[in-house]
Design a protein around this motif. Structure first.
Motif, PDB file in Angstrom:
ATOM      1  N   MET A  99      42.168  43.217  43.502  1.00 44.72           N
ATOM      2  CA  MET A  99      43.226  42.232  43.290  1.00 44.72           C
ATOM      3  C   MET A  99      44.507  42.694  43.993  1.00 44.72           C
ATOM      4  O   MET A  99      45.183  41.909  44.668  1.00 44.72           O
ATOM      5  N   ALA A 100      44.829  43.975  43.823  1.00 45.49           N
ATOM      6  CA  ALA A 100      45.999  44.538  44.502  1.00 45.49           C
ATOM      7  C   ALA A 100      45.839  44.465  46.016  1.00 45.49           C
ATOM      8  O   ALA A 100      46.800  44.184  46.744  1.00 45.49           O
ATOM      9  N   ALA A 101      44.617  44.696  46.502  1.00 42.07           N
ATOM     10  CA  ALA A 101      44.364  44.640  47.942  1.00 42.07           C
ATOM     11  C   ALA A 101      44.584  43.233  48.482  1.00 42.07           C
ATOM     12  O   ALA A 101      45.100  43.057  49.604  1.00 42.07           O
ATOM     13  N   GLN A 102      44.195  42.219  47.717  1.00 39.02           N
ATOM     14  CA  GLN A 102      44.464  40.840  48.136  1.00 39.02           C
ATOM     15  C   GLN A 102      45.965  40.584  48.235  1.00 39.02           C
ATOM     16  O   GLN A 102      46.438  39.950  49.182  1.00 39.02           O
ATOM     17  N   GLU A 103      46.708  41.062  47.242  1.00 44.19           N
ATOM     18  CA  GLU A 103      48.167  40.905  47.267  1.00 44.19           C
ATOM     19  C   GLU A 103      48.775  41.607  48.479  1.00 44.19           C
ATOM     20  O   GLU A 103      49.662  41.059  49.155  1.00 44.19           O
ATOM     21  N   LEU A 104      48.291  42.808  48.773  1.00 44.00           N
ATOM     22  CA  LEU A 104      48.821  43.577  49.897  1.00 44.00           C
ATOM     23  C   LEU A 104      48.544  42.879  51.220  1.00 44.00           C
ATOM     24  O   LEU A 104      49.429  42.761  52.079  1.00 44.00           O
ATOM     25  N   THR A 121      37.613  39.876  41.928  1.00 47.07           N
ATOM     26  CA  THR A 121      37.693  38.458  41.622  1.00 47.07           C
ATOM     27  C   THR A 121      38.905  37.827  42.291  1.00 47.07           C
ATOM     28  O   THR A 121      39.904  38.517  42.531  1.00 47.07           O
ATOM     29  N   PRO A 122      38.847  36.510  42.575  1.00 49.14           N
ATOM     30  CA  PRO A 122      40.029  35.829  43.079  1.00 49.14           C
ATOM     31  C   PRO A 122      41.034  35.525  41.981  1.00 49.14           C
ATOM     32  O   PRO A 122      42.170  35.142  42.269  1.00 49.14           O
ATOM     33  N   GLY A 123      40.640  35.681  40.728  1.00 49.64           N
ATOM     34  CA  GLY A 123      41.547  35.411  39.622  1.00 49.64           C
ATOM     35  C   GLY A 123      41.829  33.925  39.449  1.00 49.64           C
ATOM     36  O   GLY A 123      41.327  33.078  40.192  1.00 49.64           O
ATOM     37  N   GLY A 124      42.635  33.624  38.457  1.00 47.36           N
ATOM     38  CA  GLY A 124      43.004  32.240  38.220  1.00 47.36           C
ATOM     39  C   GLY A 124      41.965  31.479  37.413  1.00 47.36           C
ATOM     40  O   GLY A 124      40.898  31.995  37.066  1.00 47.36           O
ATOM     41  N   ALA A 125      42.270  30.219  37.163  1.00 39.60           N
ATOM     42  CA  ALA A 125      41.442  29.393  36.291  1.00 39.60           C
ATOM     43  C   ALA A 125      40.064  29.109  36.854  1.00 39.60           C
ATOM     44  O   ALA A 125      39.112  28.865  36.098  1.00 39.60           O
ATOM     45  N   GLY A 193      46.679  39.099  34.351  1.00 38.78           N
ATOM     46  CA  GLY A 193      47.693  38.208  34.902  1.00 38.78           C
ATOM     47  C   GLY A 193      47.482  37.817  36.350  1.00 38.78           C
ATOM     48  O   GLY A 193      48.244  37.009  36.889  1.00 38.78           O
ATOM     49  N   PHE A 194      46.444  38.346  36.977  1.00 36.67           N
ATOM     50  CA  PHE A 194      46.265  38.097  38.408  1.00 36.67           C
ATOM     51  C   PHE A 194      45.713  36.696  38.678  1.00 36.67           C
ATOM     52  O   PHE A 194      44.733  36.279  38.081  1.00 36.67           O
ATOM     53  N   ASP A 195      46.348  36.000  39.592  1.00 37.27           N
ATOM     54  CA  ASP A 195      45.879  34.697  40.075  1.00 37.27           C
ATOM     55  C   ASP A 195      46.086  34.667  41.578  1.00 37.27           C
ATOM     56  O   ASP A 195      47.207  34.538  42.059  1.00 37.27           O
ATOM     57  N   VAL A 216      32.744  42.339  36.203  1.00 36.44           N
ATOM     58  CA  VAL A 216      33.249  41.212  36.983  1.00 36.44           C
ATOM     59  C   VAL A 216      32.036  40.424  37.464  1.00 36.44           C
ATOM     60  O   VAL A 216      31.214  40.958  38.216  1.00 36.44           O
ATOM     61  N   ASP A 217      31.919  39.190  37.027  1.00 39.72           N
ATOM     62  CA  ASP A 217      30.733  38.387  37.344  1.00 39.72           C
ATOM     63  C   ASP A 217      30.522  38.307  38.864  1.00 39.72           C
ATOM     64  O   ASP A 217      31.458  38.033  39.609  1.00 39.72           O
ATOM     65  N   PRO A 218      29.290  38.562  39.329  1.00 41.84           N
ATOM     66  CA  PRO A 218      29.008  38.526  40.771  1.00 41.84           C
ATOM     67  C   PRO A 218      29.306  37.176  41.417  1.00 41.84           C
ATOM     68  O   PRO A 218      29.503  37.104  42.635  1.00 41.84           O
ATOM     69  N   GLY A 219      29.350  36.107  40.625  1.00 43.52           N
ATOM     70  CA  GLY A 219      29.684  34.801  41.177  1.00 43.52           C
ATOM     71  C   GLY A 219      31.052  34.752  41.822  1.00 43.52           C
ATOM     72  O   GLY A 219      31.324  33.875  42.663  1.00 43.52           O
ATOM     73  N   ASN A 220      31.912  35.694  41.473  1.00 39.47           N
ATOM     74  CA  ASN A 220      33.246  35.719  42.066  1.00 39.47           C
ATOM     75  C   ASN A 220      33.228  36.106  43.544  1.00 39.47           C
ATOM     76  O   ASN A 220      34.169  35.793  44.274  1.00 39.47           O
ATOM     77  N   ALA A 221      32.174  36.785  43.983  1.00 36.72           N
ATOM     78  CA  ALA A 221      32.079  37.147  45.398  1.00 36.72           C
ATOM     79  C   ALA A 221      32.051  35.902  46.275  1.00 36.72           C
ATOM     80  O   ALA A 221      32.744  35.818  47.305  1.00 36.72           O
TER      81      ALA A 221
END
Length: 260
Positions: A99-104, A121-125, A193-195, A216-221
């Motif tokens: 998640m931090a890597a995505q933000e960076l 995960t991509p986070g969010g709803a 809190g990550f989205d 973390v569910d593999p479906g998030n990939a």
């Protein structure tokens, strides 16, 4: 090795540097310090300058009051790059570190060459929720003896057939490197809190995930791949959340080949 310390607005971040070559920044997940990259660092350091750091709240890094955010963890990673004199780096993030890597990568595209997102995960709803198995364990953990809870969490992070030897190894390492309760709360808040739904990641991206991940569910990939243009997914069949402990040689080789 002795840690070097970077500074992010008064928060000291402990890191180490291994090897030589193009820089590769490693960002770990909740409750795990930089030692938890040990299975893959030696192989990666043969081709890269590997920078491995303790997230705020754990290890030798400072433990500021919670909550933390994934963006703050990303800024800590940037502080490490600055302190190490690195203008651009590849980035590998696992779980919360992903998640931090995505933000960076989204906030500082000029600093990131290629991105590897592991068991995250991509986070969010729209993200696939945490598996019920882990939710139940988190609810039960408060009533367990600390050492029992720790072992259960280690077992939960690995595939069911990972083997007693690997469970014992990780358990002993975690007992020897216990997470700070305040830091753990801060890191947990960052994950919850990550989205990343509004993040725009342009770096070439590889997404890695174990098919038996109970954290973390593999479906998030697949969801991550939909959000990041050109991203590709590679699954580790039969592996759990910490697939890079279960298949370290393949993990390091897959990362190195993509980055090269």
């Amino acid at each position: 090795m002795t840690a070097t310390f970077a500074d992010n607005a008064g928060v000291r971040i402990a890191y180490e540097s291994f090897g030589d070559g193009p820089a590769l920044l490693l960002i770990q997940g909740i409750g795990y310090a930089r030692w938890s990259w040990d299975p893959i660092v030696p192989t990666l350091a043969e081709r890269f300058r590997v920078l491995s750091f303790d997230n705020r709240g754990i290890g030798e890094s400072d433990v500021p009051p919670p909550p933390y955010s994934a963006r703050e963890l990303a800024d800590d990673g940037l502080a490490v790059l600055d302190d190490a004199g690195v203008d651009r780096a590849h980035v590998l993030g696992a779980s919360l570190g992903g998640m931090a890597a995505q933000e960076l990568a989204a906030a500082f595209p000029e600093r990131v060459d290629k991105l590897v997102l592991a068991c995250t995960t991509p986070g969010g709803a729209s993200a696939v929720p945490m598996p019920a198995q882990t939710v139940a364990l988190m609810q039960e953990a408060a009533a367990l003896a600390p050492e029992v809870a720790m072992r259960r969490f280690v077992e939960n992070a690995l595939a069911p057939d990972a083997g007693v030897a690997l469970v014992d190894d990780l358990y002993q390492r975690r007992i020897a490197n216990p997470p700070d309760p305040i830091g753990w709360q801060g890191q947990a808040a960052a994950g919850l809190g990550f989205d990343g739904s509004a993040l725009e990641v342009a770096a070439p991206t590889l997404i890695l995930h174990g098919t038996e991940d109970a954290v973390v569910d593999p479906g998030n990939a697949a969801l991550l791949a939909e959000r990041i243009p050109g991203a590709r997914v590679e699954l580790f069949s039969g592996c759990g959340h910490l697939f890079f402990w279960e298949q370290p040689e393949r993990s390091a080789r897959t990362v190195a080949e993509f980055l090269a």
